[in-house]
Design a protein around this motif. Structure first.
Motif, PDB file in Angstrom:
ATOM      1  N   PRO A  16       0.934  -1.346   0.091  1.00 36.91           N
ATOM      2  CA  PRO A  16      -0.109  -0.045  -0.106  1.00 36.91           C
ATOM      3  C   PRO A  16       1.073   1.326  -0.197  1.00 36.91           C
ATOM      4  O   PRO A  16       1.812   1.217   0.468  1.00 36.91           O
ATOM      5  CB  PRO A  16      -0.603  -0.202   1.337  1.00 36.91           C
ATOM      6  N   THR A  17       0.469   2.259  -0.505  1.00 41.99           N
ATOM      7  CA  THR A  17       1.342   3.602  -0.470  1.00 41.99           C
ATOM      8  C   THR A  17       1.143   4.053   0.879  1.00 41.99           C
ATOM      9  O   THR A  17       0.284   3.976   1.657  1.00 41.99           O
ATOM     10  CB  THR A  17       0.267   4.596  -1.348  1.00 41.99           C
ATOM     11  N   LYS A  18       2.309   4.741   1.100  1.00 41.57           N
ATOM     12  CA  LYS A  18       2.625   5.256   2.593  1.00 41.57           C
ATOM     13  C   LYS A  18       1.591   6.486   2.668  1.00 41.57           C
ATOM     14  O   LYS A  18       0.916   6.466   3.889  1.00 41.57           O
ATOM     15  CB  LYS A  18       3.935   5.572   2.743  1.00 41.57           C
ATOM     16  N   HIS A  19       1.378   7.370   1.860  1.00 45.69           N
ATOM     17  CA  HIS A  19       0.609   8.618   1.974  1.00 45.69           C
ATOM     18  C   HIS A  19      -0.396   8.517   0.904  1.00 45.69           C
ATOM     19  O   HIS A  19       0.073   8.409  -0.408  1.00 45.69           O
ATOM     20  CB  HIS A  19       1.510   9.672   2.032  1.00 45.69           C
ATOM     21  N   THR A  20      -1.542   9.285   0.981  1.00 44.97           N
ATOM     22  CA  THR A  20      -2.447   9.367  -0.056  1.00 44.97           C
ATOM     23  C   THR A  20      -2.131  10.645  -0.875  1.00 44.97           C
ATOM     24  O   THR A  20      -1.667  11.498  -0.119  1.00 44.97           O
ATOM     25  CB  THR A  20      -3.716   9.125   0.281  1.00 44.97           C
ATOM     26  N   SER A  21      -2.471  10.967  -1.888  1.00 48.14           N
ATOM     27  CA  SER A  21      -2.257  12.165  -2.661  1.00 48.14           C
ATOM     28  C   SER A  21      -3.078  13.305  -1.861  1.00 48.14           C
ATOM     29  O   SER A  21      -2.610  14.281  -1.943  1.00 48.14           O
ATOM     30  CB  SER A  21      -3.168  12.055  -4.067  1.00 48.14           C
ATOM     31  N   LYS A  22      -4.208  12.904  -1.222  1.00 46.87           N
ATOM     32  CA  LYS A  22      -4.983  13.998  -0.356  1.00 46.87           C
ATOM     33  C   LYS A  22      -4.161  14.244   0.785  1.00 46.87           C
ATOM     34  O   LYS A  22      -4.129  15.775   1.100  1.00 46.87           O
ATOM     35  CB  LYS A  22      -6.222  13.358  -0.037  1.00 46.87           C
ATOM     36  N   GLU A  23      -3.543  13.378   1.385  1.00 52.89           N
ATOM     37  CA  GLU A  23      -2.884  13.770   2.645  1.00 52.89           C
ATOM     38  C   GLU A  23      -1.382  14.928   2.143  1.00 52.89           C
ATOM     39  O   GLU A  23      -0.959  15.670   2.854  1.00 52.89           O
ATOM     40  CB  GLU A  23      -2.222  12.526   3.205  1.00 52.89           C
ATOM     41  N   ILE A  24      -0.756  14.361   1.218  1.00 57.27           N
ATOM     42  CA  ILE A  24       0.403  15.230   0.368  1.00 57.27           C
ATOM     43  C   ILE A  24      -0.036  16.661   0.240  1.00 57.27           C
ATOM     44  O   ILE A  24       0.345  17.574   0.561  1.00 57.27           O
ATOM     45  CB  ILE A  24       1.139  14.543  -0.713  1.00 57.27           C
ATOM     46  N   GLN A  25      -1.255  16.749  -0.582  1.00 55.66           N
ATOM     47  CA  GLN A  25      -1.854  18.014  -1.005  1.00 55.66           C
ATOM     48  C   GLN A  25      -2.084  18.764   0.450  1.00 55.66           C
ATOM     49  O   GLN A  25      -1.625  19.954   0.399  1.00 55.66           O
ATOM     50  CB  GLN A  25      -2.946  17.777  -1.695  1.00 55.66           C
ATOM     51  N   LYS A  26      -2.796  18.330   1.321  1.00 55.92           N
ATOM     52  CA  LYS A  26      -3.110  19.158   2.464  1.00 55.92           C
ATOM     53  C   LYS A  26      -1.645  19.413   3.195  1.00 55.92           C
ATOM     54  O   LYS A  26      -1.666  20.624   3.717  1.00 55.92           O
ATOM     55  CB  LYS A  26      -3.929  18.032   3.659  1.00 55.92           C
ATOM     56  N   LYS A  27      -0.622  18.757   3.378  1.00 54.16           N
ATOM     57  CA  LYS A  27       0.554  18.920   3.993  1.00 54.16           C
ATOM     58  C   LYS A  27       1.271  20.347   3.075  1.00 54.16           C
ATOM     59  O   LYS A  27       1.836  21.118   3.902  1.00 54.16           O
ATOM     60  CB  LYS A  27       1.705  17.777   3.795  1.00 54.16           C
ATOM     61  N   VAL A  28       1.187  20.274   1.959  1.00 55.58           N
ATOM     62  CA  VAL A  28       1.780  21.335   1.083  1.00 55.58           C
ATOM     63  C   VAL A  28       0.868  22.617   1.346  1.00 55.58           C
ATOM     64  O   VAL A  28       1.551  23.650   1.525  1.00 55.58           O
ATOM     65  CB  VAL A  28       1.876  20.864  -0.607  1.00 55.58           C
ATOM     66  N   PHE A  29      -0.513  22.378   1.268  1.00 55.73           N
ATOM     67  CA  PHE A  29      -1.225  23.802   1.447  1.00 55.73           C
ATOM     68  C   PHE A  29      -0.800  24.186   2.895  1.00 55.73           C
ATOM     69  O   PHE A  29      -0.860  25.434   3.005  1.00 55.73           O
ATOM     70  CB  PHE A  29      -2.499  23.385   1.341  1.00 55.73           C
ATOM     71  N   GLU A  30      -0.780  23.295   3.988  1.00 54.01           N
ATOM     72  CA  GLU A  30      -0.667  23.745   5.273  1.00 54.01           C
ATOM     73  C   GLU A  30       0.695  24.578   5.582  1.00 54.01           C
ATOM     74  O   GLU A  30       0.959  25.559   6.278  1.00 54.01           O
ATOM     75  CB  GLU A  30      -0.758  22.776   6.354  1.00 54.01           C
ATOM     76  N   ALA A  31       1.896  23.996   4.587  1.00 54.84           N
ATOM     77  CA  ALA A  31       3.139  24.662   4.694  1.00 54.84           C
ATOM     78  C   ALA A  31       3.272  25.857   4.119  1.00 54.84           C
ATOM     79  O   ALA A  31       4.128  26.690   4.382  1.00 54.84           O
ATOM     80  CB  ALA A  31       4.056  23.664   4.035  1.00 54.84           C
ATOM     81  N   ASN A  32       2.273  26.286   3.022  1.00 57.85           N
ATOM     82  CA  ASN A  32       2.219  27.506   2.512  1.00 57.85           C
ATOM     83  C   ASN A  32       1.309  28.635   2.839  1.00 57.85           C
ATOM     84  O   ASN A  32       1.196  29.559   1.985  1.00 57.85           O
ATOM     85  CB  ASN A  32       2.249  27.444   0.954  1.00 57.85           C
ATOM     86  N   VAL A  33       0.432  28.362   4.138  1.00 57.48           N
ATOM     87  CA  VAL A  33      -0.755  29.150   4.209  1.00 57.48           C
ATOM     88  C   VAL A  33      -0.142  30.163   5.348  1.00 57.48           C
ATOM     89  O   VAL A  33       0.385  29.383   6.495  1.00 57.48           O
ATOM     90  CB  VAL A  33      -1.838  28.517   4.431  1.00 57.48           C
ATOM     91  N   ASN A  34      -0.378  31.313   5.373  1.00 57.50           N
ATOM     92  CA  ASN A  34       0.055  32.085   6.626  1.00 57.50           C
ATOM     93  C   ASN A  34      -1.061  31.870   7.802  1.00 57.50           C
ATOM     94  O   ASN A  34      -2.314  32.193   7.405  1.00 57.50           O
ATOM     95  CB  ASN A  34      -0.045  33.610   6.332  1.00 57.50           C
TER      96      ASN A  34
END
Length: 88
Positions: A16-34
């Protein structure tokens, strides 16, 4: 006389994949939001919206009702003194 080498690979084990695409997108979003922390959010924290300050932990709340909820959750053994919480 060269020998022919036959390399056979086994089939995948369907890991199984370790992280879903949704989890990765959420992580990128939270890293770039003030989120209002650090030096960038200093103006937002001091613009007058927070009119009450907890005298125990110095947490700021926008209303007296929010401060009451804060006291019940964070300082259940203490009684809230309304004179000491106003920033004014």
């Amino acid at each position: 006389q060269p020998r022919a080498i036959h390399v056979t690979t086994m089939g995948g084990k369907a890991k199984p994949t370790k992280h879903t695409s949704k989890e990765i997108q959420k992580k990128v979003f939270e890293a770039n939001v003030n989120r209002g922390g650090g030096g960038a959010g200093a103006a937002a924290r001091t613009d007058g919206k927070c009119q009450f300050k907890c005298y125990i932990c110095l947490g700021q709340q926008p209303s007296e009702k929010s401060m009451l909820i804060h006291f019940e959750a964070k300082h259940p053994k203490e009684t809230m003194d309304t004179e000491r919480i106003k920033i004014a």
